[in-house]
Structure formats: structure tokens, C-alpha cells
Design a protein around this motif. Structure first.
Motif, PDB file in Angstrom:
ATOM      1  N   GLY A  71       0.815  -1.213   0.000  1.00 13.96           N
ATOM      2  CA  GLY A  71       0.000   0.000   0.000  1.00 13.96           C
ATOM      3  C   GLY A  71       0.847   1.261   0.000  1.00 13.96           C
ATOM      4  O   GLY A  71       0.877   1.988   0.986  1.00 13.96           O
ATOM      5  N   ARG A  72       1.491   1.512  -1.118  1.00 17.49           N
ATOM      6  CA  ARG A  72       2.405   2.661  -1.168  1.00 17.49           C
ATOM      7  C   ARG A  72       1.688   4.003  -1.103  1.00 17.49           C
ATOM      8  O   ARG A  72       2.298   5.015  -0.790  1.00 17.49           O
ATOM      9  CB  ARG A  72       3.253   2.591  -2.439  1.00 17.49           C
ATOM     10  CG  ARG A  72       4.279   1.482  -2.419  1.00 17.49           C
ATOM     11  CD  ARG A  72       5.138   1.499  -3.669  1.00 17.49           C
ATOM     12  NE  ARG A  72       6.165   0.460  -3.611  1.00 17.49           N
ATOM     13  CZ  ARG A  72       7.030   0.220  -4.585  1.00 17.49           C
ATOM     14  NH1 ARG A  72       6.991   0.943  -5.705  1.00 17.49           N
ATOM     15  NH2 ARG A  72       7.930  -0.739  -4.448  1.00 17.49           N
ATOM     16  N   ALA A 112     -14.286  -9.733  -5.036  1.00 14.47           N
ATOM     17  CA  ALA A 112     -13.865 -11.110  -5.301  1.00 14.47           C
ATOM     18  C   ALA A 112     -14.143 -12.040  -4.128  1.00 14.47           C
ATOM     19  O   ALA A 112     -13.938 -13.245  -4.240  1.00 14.47           O
ATOM     20  CB  ALA A 112     -12.377 -11.145  -5.635  1.00 14.47           C
ATOM     21  N   ASN A 113     -14.603 -11.471  -3.022  1.00  9.45           N
ATOM     22  CA  ASN A 113     -14.807 -12.249  -1.792  1.00  9.45           C
ATOM     23  C   ASN A 113     -13.523 -12.987  -1.427  1.00  9.45           C
ATOM     24  O   ASN A 113     -13.523 -14.168  -1.067  1.00  9.45           O
ATOM     25  CB  ASN A 113     -15.969 -13.239  -1.947  1.00  9.45           C
ATOM     26  CG  ASN A 113     -16.424 -13.809  -0.613  1.00  9.45           C
ATOM     27  OD1 ASN A 113     -16.350 -13.148   0.417  1.00  9.45           O
ATOM     28  ND2 ASN A 113     -16.888 -15.044  -0.628  1.00  9.45           N
ATOM     29  N   SER A 114     -12.422 -12.246  -1.537  1.00  7.68           N
ATOM     30  CA  SER A 114     -11.097 -12.821  -1.320  1.00  7.68           C
ATOM     31  C   SER A 114     -10.468 -12.290  -0.046  1.00  7.68           C
ATOM     32  O   SER A 114     -10.563 -11.094   0.260  1.00  7.68           O
ATOM     33  CB  SER A 114     -10.186 -12.483  -2.508  1.00  7.68           C
ATOM     34  OG  SER A 114      -8.851 -12.873  -2.248  1.00  7.68           O
ATOM     35  N   ALA A 115      -9.820 -13.182   0.694  1.00  5.16           N
ATOM     36  CA  ALA A 115      -8.964 -12.718   1.783  1.00  5.16           C
ATOM     37  C   ALA A 115      -7.839 -11.876   1.180  1.00  5.16           C
ATOM     38  O   ALA A 115      -7.506 -12.011   0.000  1.00  5.16           O
ATOM     39  CB  ALA A 115      -8.395 -13.906   2.547  1.00  5.16           C
ATOM     40  N   LEU A 116      -7.234 -11.026   2.000  1.00  2.00           N
ATOM     41  CA  LEU A 116      -6.275 -10.049   1.473  1.00  2.00           C
ATOM     42  C   LEU A 116      -5.191  -9.770   2.505  1.00  2.00           C
ATOM     43  O   LEU A 116      -5.449  -9.755   3.709  1.00  2.00           O
ATOM     44  CB  LEU A 116      -7.007  -8.747   1.131  1.00  2.00           C
ATOM     45  CG  LEU A 116      -6.183  -7.555   0.644  1.00  2.00           C
ATOM     46  CD1 LEU A 116      -5.551  -7.837  -0.712  1.00  2.00           C
ATOM     47  CD2 LEU A 116      -7.049  -6.300   0.576  1.00  2.00           C
ATOM     48  N   ILE A 117      -3.986  -9.562   2.003  1.00  2.00           N
ATOM     49  CA  ILE A 117      -2.894  -9.022   2.820  1.00  2.00           C
ATOM     50  C   ILE A 117      -2.574  -7.635   2.285  1.00  2.00           C
ATOM     51  O   ILE A 117      -2.413  -7.454   1.076  1.00  2.00           O
ATOM     52  CB  ILE A 117      -1.634  -9.901   2.742  1.00  2.00           C
ATOM     53  CG1 ILE A 117      -1.906 -11.296   3.315  1.00  2.00           C
ATOM     54  CG2 ILE A 117      -0.466  -9.250   3.487  1.00  2.00           C
ATOM     55  CD1 ILE A 117      -0.784 -12.287   3.052  1.00  2.00           C
ATOM     56  N   ILE A 118      -2.502  -6.675   3.169  1.00  2.00           N
ATOM     57  CA  ILE A 118      -1.985  -5.351   2.800  1.00  2.00           C
ATOM     58  C   ILE A 118      -0.706  -5.154   3.584  1.00  2.00           C
ATOM     59  O   ILE A 118      -0.655  -5.383   4.798  1.00  2.00           O
ATOM     60  CB  ILE A 118      -3.005  -4.239   3.088  1.00  2.00           C
ATOM     61  CG1 ILE A 118      -4.236  -4.417   2.194  1.00  2.00           C
ATOM     62  CG2 ILE A 118      -2.370  -2.874   2.871  1.00  2.00           C
ATOM     63  CD1 ILE A 118      -5.263  -3.307   2.329  1.00  2.00           C
ATOM     64  N   GLU A 119       0.341  -4.752   2.873  1.00  2.00           N
ATOM     65  CA  GLU A 119       1.660  -4.702   3.496  1.00  2.00           C
ATOM     66  C   GLU A 119       2.408  -3.428   3.100  1.00  2.00           C
ATOM     67  O   GLU A 119       2.030  -2.719   2.160  1.00  2.00           O
ATOM     68  CB  GLU A 119       2.474  -5.929   3.103  1.00  2.00           C
ATOM     69  CG  GLU A 119       2.795  -6.008   1.612  1.00  2.00           C
ATOM     70  CD  GLU A 119       3.553  -7.287   1.233  1.00  2.00           C
ATOM     71  OE1 GLU A 119       3.518  -8.260   2.013  1.00  2.00           O
ATOM     72  OE2 GLU A 119       4.179  -7.295   0.166  1.00  2.00           O
ATOM     73  N   ILE A 120       3.458  -3.195   3.840  1.00  2.00           N
ATOM     74  CA  ILE A 120       4.428  -2.163   3.482  1.00  2.00           C
ATOM     75  C   ILE A 120       5.789  -2.691   3.929  1.00  2.00           C
ATOM     76  O   ILE A 120       5.892  -3.361   4.965  1.00  2.00           O
ATOM     77  CB  ILE A 120       4.113  -0.792   4.132  1.00  2.00           C
ATOM     78  CG1 ILE A 120       4.816   0.355   3.402  1.00  2.00           C
ATOM     79  CG2 ILE A 120       4.406  -0.776   5.618  1.00  2.00           C
ATOM     80  CD1 ILE A 120       4.174   0.742   2.102  1.00  2.00           C
ATOM     81  N   ALA A 143       3.431  -2.529  -9.563  1.00  2.00           N
ATOM     82  CA  ALA A 143       2.312  -2.525 -10.503  1.00  2.00           C
ATOM     83  C   ALA A 143       1.160  -1.671  -9.985  1.00  2.00           C
ATOM     84  O   ALA A 143       0.588  -0.859 -10.725  1.00  2.00           O
ATOM     85  CB  ALA A 143       1.836  -3.955 -10.756  1.00  2.00           C
ATOM     86  N   LEU A 144       0.808  -1.836  -8.718  1.00  2.00           N
ATOM     87  CA  LEU A 144      -0.334  -1.108  -8.155  1.00  2.00           C
ATOM     88  C   LEU A 144      -0.057   0.386  -8.084  1.00  2.00           C
ATOM     89  O   LEU A 144      -0.952   1.210  -8.315  1.00  2.00           O
ATOM     90  CB  LEU A 144      -0.665  -1.666  -6.768  1.00  2.00           C
ATOM     91  CG  LEU A 144      -1.069  -3.144  -6.748  1.00  2.00           C
ATOM     92  CD1 LEU A 144      -1.219  -3.625  -5.307  1.00  2.00           C
ATOM     93  CD2 LEU A 144      -2.358  -3.368  -7.525  1.00  2.00           C
ATOM     94  N   GLN A 145       1.168   0.744  -7.767  1.00  2.00           N
ATOM     95  CA  GLN A 145       1.555   2.156  -7.758  1.00  2.00           C
ATOM     96  C   GLN A 145       1.369   2.775  -9.136  1.00  2.00           C
ATOM     97  O   GLN A 145       0.739   3.836  -9.291  1.00  2.00           O
ATOM     98  CB  GLN A 145       3.013   2.260  -7.315  1.00  2.00           C
ATOM     99  CG  GLN A 145       3.682   3.602  -7.603  1.00  2.00           C
ATOM    100  CD  GLN A 145       5.181   3.495  -7.461  1.00  2.00           C
ATOM    101  OE1 GLN A 145       5.698   3.464  -6.355  1.00  2.00           O
ATOM    102  NE2 GLN A 145       5.889   3.392  -8.590  1.00  2.00           N
ATOM    103  N   MET A 146       1.926   2.114 -10.155  1.00  2.00           N
ATOM    104  CA  MET A 146       1.868   2.649 -11.516  1.00  2.00           C
ATOM    105  C   MET A 146       0.430   2.723 -12.028  1.00  2.00           C
ATOM    106  O   MET A 146       0.041   3.684 -12.709  1.00  2.00           O
ATOM    107  CB  MET A 146       2.716   1.796 -12.453  1.00  2.00           C
ATOM    108  CG  MET A 146       4.191   1.744 -12.110  1.00  2.00           C
ATOM    109  SD  MET A 146       4.957   3.398 -12.027  1.00  2.00           S
ATOM    110  CE  MET A 146       6.703   2.949 -11.995  1.00  2.00           C
ATOM    111  N   ILE A 147      -0.356   1.719 -11.713  1.00  2.00           N
ATOM    112  CA  ILE A 147      -1.754   1.701 -12.153  1.00  2.00           C
ATOM    113  C   ILE A 147      -2.531   2.837 -11.505  1.00  2.00           C
ATOM    114  O   ILE A 147      -3.323   3.516 -12.157  1.00  2.00           O
ATOM    115  CB  ILE A 147      -2.376   0.324 -11.839  1.00  2.00           C
ATOM    116  CG1 ILE A 147      -1.813  -0.721 -12.805  1.00  2.00           C
ATOM    117  CG2 ILE A 147      -3.895   0.363 -11.914  1.00  2.00           C
ATOM    118  CD1 ILE A 147      -2.008  -2.136 -12.356  1.00  2.00           C
TER     119      ILE A 147
END
Length: 421
Positions: free
Chosen positions: A50-51, A66-74, A271-275
């Protein structure tokens, strides 16, 4: 009481329950994430770096869809060039979950907590508890920069003294250096066996399996066969794989990692940063560059064209190019948050669409939210316990014997350099 309400009551980790006593965000141990992916099979949880705030919002909305579990990290290094850091990431995630009514389970991961020399061990034992106080529920102790015996001994010392048993745990052997310094089964076994002897059972091990951090234009990328070989060697220790450096790897190769290895966590950062910024990317999020090595801003997507030109000018003034554009996160977070609402929303939506597609069509993590919630209810606790048992003799893994064993481990750490996220 609904299943979600019951999961909130028993499944949130003690630090989270104390920090956010009135929250409706299901922030859980990373241990449950790993177990949910294993239960589904051939499933990988996105660990989204999560930049910026737009990435945080976008991946949470994607996981809900997506009803998906998730990890958010730094990562520790990212905390030096992003406004998001170890001490505010959980607060932001909790706030967004409550604002948007996010009900999927989320782990908050401190990635690449780097230990580069023995002198770093003491400060780590002081700092890591402060990160847990701020809501971290999973951590990667990364002493892979050091020789194998120092990596193992540092990991034992820090984990024993600073990491509670309920915390999701990642360990690492070999820095992520592309085709240089590839990890071996021998190195990985040395680390995992030594930890096992001391009653430490990581959820994940990260390898140098041929990939890189940041922008990767060419190269082999993830070596799937090598990864599968190492995971097979570690099978009786019941440790999963953490895939670092997904940039530069095609969606097909990432699907192979899900299908052919024991990987349950994959970091997605650049990728997420650029998007979110609105740059042109390929199907797996790697930024497309011009022949001159310049980024391509898609008009009407991401940030405003005016903000982008300000960033480009700032980067030029600092001499930053390519992957070093990541350093723009910190000085421009407020500028980007100060854009009109419709611009901020399209930044979030772009992340959401990309991440949702990756969760469903690449990582196969859809509907793992229900699996994880059921696991919490079955366990009736925030800690599912260790997924392995001690099978190594601690008497054979004393500091002296660890040093002696390390001398016989065939290891090529690759070239020196800055290989941080």
C-alpha cells in the motif's frame, strides 16, 4: 449474531482489538490467510504493497468484490519513501474498511523487516513491538542479507523476543536479485530446520527464485521448477512459499506458481503504484516504457495530467528515473489527495479493476474470505496455532553447531547491491 459478527468478536488479533475497540474491520493474523489458501488449493493471496492511499482503497474494494482474503503490506524500505508506514498502515486500512463496509478478512503485514548486520538485532527487538502496538498482524523477518548462520541466529533471537506466537511469520533465504544468487534447497532447509529445532514454525519462506523487485523489462523471471523443487524439499516442515517481485512476470507464469508450487502469498507493489497513477501497463501491471525509457501517462486515467507533469519535473530535478519513481510517493501524497473527487475515484477504480482481475483470474483467491471466516469460527480464536511441529533436535542446532553447519552449505548470495523493494 451473524457469522461475520462472531468472527469479529473472536478473530481479531489482541493488538487490533485493543487499538480499534469499536471497529467493524476484520483484521486478522496472517496465519489464517495462509491456511485459507492451502484449504482452497492452488490459491495465492495478493499481498498488496500500500504505497499510497489509493492503492489501499482499490485493493480493499477489489477483495470485497472477489470475496477474497487479502494481505496489505508495506516494506521497511518503502516506509522511507512513502507516506504509508509500519505505524499508520493498519489505521488507514481500518478506517477504509469501516467507511466502505468492507467485510473480507485482512492481514496487515510488515514486509522485509531487514536485518543487515548483527548490530540491527537489538534495535529490532525494541521497534517490532511498537509496530504490533500500531496494528501489524504479520511480519517478514528478513536477515537474508547476512551469511546463512547469521540469518538463522538473528531470526531466532528476534522472533523469540519480539514476535508473539499469533503473528503471521515469514522468513527469507536469499535476496531477490533476479538470475544472480539463486536460492538452493540446501540453503532453505538449513534455515527452516534450524528454526524448527528452536520451536519456530514460519508460515512462509521467501526465496530468490529468479525474479526482481520494481520494473523488469526482460529476464527469465520466476523459475517455477526451482521453486517447486525447494518447496518439495521443505514439505515435511509444512511451510508455504511467499513470492516476491511479481513485476516482470506474465500472468501465465504467476498462474503456474499457483498451480505447481506451495505458494500462498504473492507481493504486488510497483504494478499497483503505476496503475493508480494512470500509467500505461501490460496485462500483469508492468509499466510500459518508450524507447527512451520514459513512462507513458494515459490521458484521462489516474492522476490529472497537470499533477503528472509536476511529478515528472520533480523526478528530473532529483535525477530519478525508472524504478526510482517510487520515491515520488512521499513528496506527492498530499498533492494527489488534493485532487478533485472524481480524479481520486478513478485512481482507486483503476487499482480495483486490476486487482480484482488478478485475484480471480490469476491467483485463484476468490471466495477464500468465506473459507477464512469459517476457520476462525471453527477455531474460536484469533490464533489457529502452529501448522508444524518440532522434528529437529535442538541439541544439534546450538550456535556453535549452526556456525559449523553453515560452513558446509553451498551458497552463492550473488553480487552486492541495493536490492530492497
Amino acid at each position: 449474531m451473524t457469522d461475520f459478527e462472531r468472527a469479529l468478536k473472536v478473530g481479531r488479533t489482541p493488538n487490533v482489538a485493543k487499538l480499534f475497540p469499536n471497529s467493524k474491520a476484520l483484521i486478522v493474523s496472517g496465519k489464517f490467510i495462509d491456511l485459507a489458501m492451502l484449504q482452497k488449493g492452488n490459491a495465492i493471496c495478493m499481498a498488496a504493497n500500500g504505497r499510497n492511499h489509493f492503492v489501499l482503497r482499490g485493493v480493499l474494494k477489489a477483495a470485497q468484490r472477489a470475496n477474497s482474503a487479502l494481505i496489505i503490506e508495506i516494506a521497511r524500505s518503502e516506509s522511507t519513501y512513502c507516506a504509508v508506514n509500519f505505524w499508520n498502515i493498519a489505521r488507514q486500512v481500518d478506517a477504509v474498511c469501516n467507511e466502505l463496509g468492507i467485510t473480507i478478512p485482512v492481514a496487515i503485514h510488515a514486509d522485509h523487516y531487514g536485518i543487515k548486520k548483527d548490530a540491527d538485532i537489538g534495535p529490532a527487538k525494541v521497534e517490532i513491538p511498537t509496530m504490533l502496538d500500531a496494528g501489524i498482524t504479520s511480519i517478514a523477518i528478513d536477515a537474508s542479507h547476512m551469511p546463512d548462520d547469521h540469518n538463522l541466529l538473528a531470526s531466532i533471537e528476534i522472533i523469540r523476543n519480539a514476535v508473539p506466537a499469533w503473528v503471521g511469520l515469514e522468513t527469507e533465504v536469499g535476496e531477490i536479485k533476479g538470475k544472480e544468487g539463486l536460492s538452493t534447497a540446501e540453503e532453505a532447509l538449513f534455515l527452516i530446520q534450524g528454526l524448527n529445532a528452536h520451536g519456530i514454525f514460519p508460515n512462509w519462506i521467501a526465496l530468490n527464485n529468479g525474479t526482481t523487485h520494481g520494473i523488469e523489462v526482460s529476464g527469465q523471471g520466476i523459475q517455477v521448477e526451482l521453486t517447486a523443487e525447494i518447496h518439495a524439499a521443505l514439505e515435511k516442515y509444512n511451510v508455504s512459499g511467499a513470492q516476491h517481485g511479481t513485476s516482470g512476470n506474465s500472468s501465465d507464469r504467476l498462474r503456474e506458481i499457483a498451480r505447481l508450487t506451495r505458494t500462498t502469498k504473492a507481493n504486488v507493489a510497483t504494478a499497483l503504484q503505476m496503475i493508480s497513477w494512470g500509467l500505461e501497463v501490460n496485462d500483469y501491471g508492468n509499466a510500459i516504457l518508450t524507447d527512451d525509457g520514459e513512462f507513458i501517462k494515459v490521458r484521462g486515467e489516474g492522476m490529472t495530467e497537470e499533477a503528472w507533469m509536476e511529478m515528472v519535473a520533480y523526478a528530473a530535478d532529483k535525477g530519478w528515473s525508472g524504478g526510482n519513481y517510487k520515491k515520488l510517493n512521499l513528496p506527492f501524497e498530499n498533492r494527489l489527495l488534493g485532487q478533485p473527487a472524481e480524479v481520486r475515484e478513478r485512481m482507486v477504480s483503476r487499482v480495483e479493476e486490476f486487482a480484482c482481475n488478478m485475484m480471480i483470474n490469476v491467483f485463484n483467491s476468490q471466495d477464500t474470505a468465506d473459507i477464512l471466516t469459517d476457520a476462525i469460527l471453527k477455531a474460536d480464536t484469533y490464533d489457529p496455532g502452529p501448522k508444524a511441529t518440532r522434528i529437529e533436535d535442538p541439541g544439534e542446532w546450538t550456535p556453535e553447531k549452526i556456525a559449523a553447519r553453515a560452513r558446509s552449505v553451498c551458497s552463492d548470495k550473488g553480487p552486492e547491491g541495493d536490492f530492497d523493494d
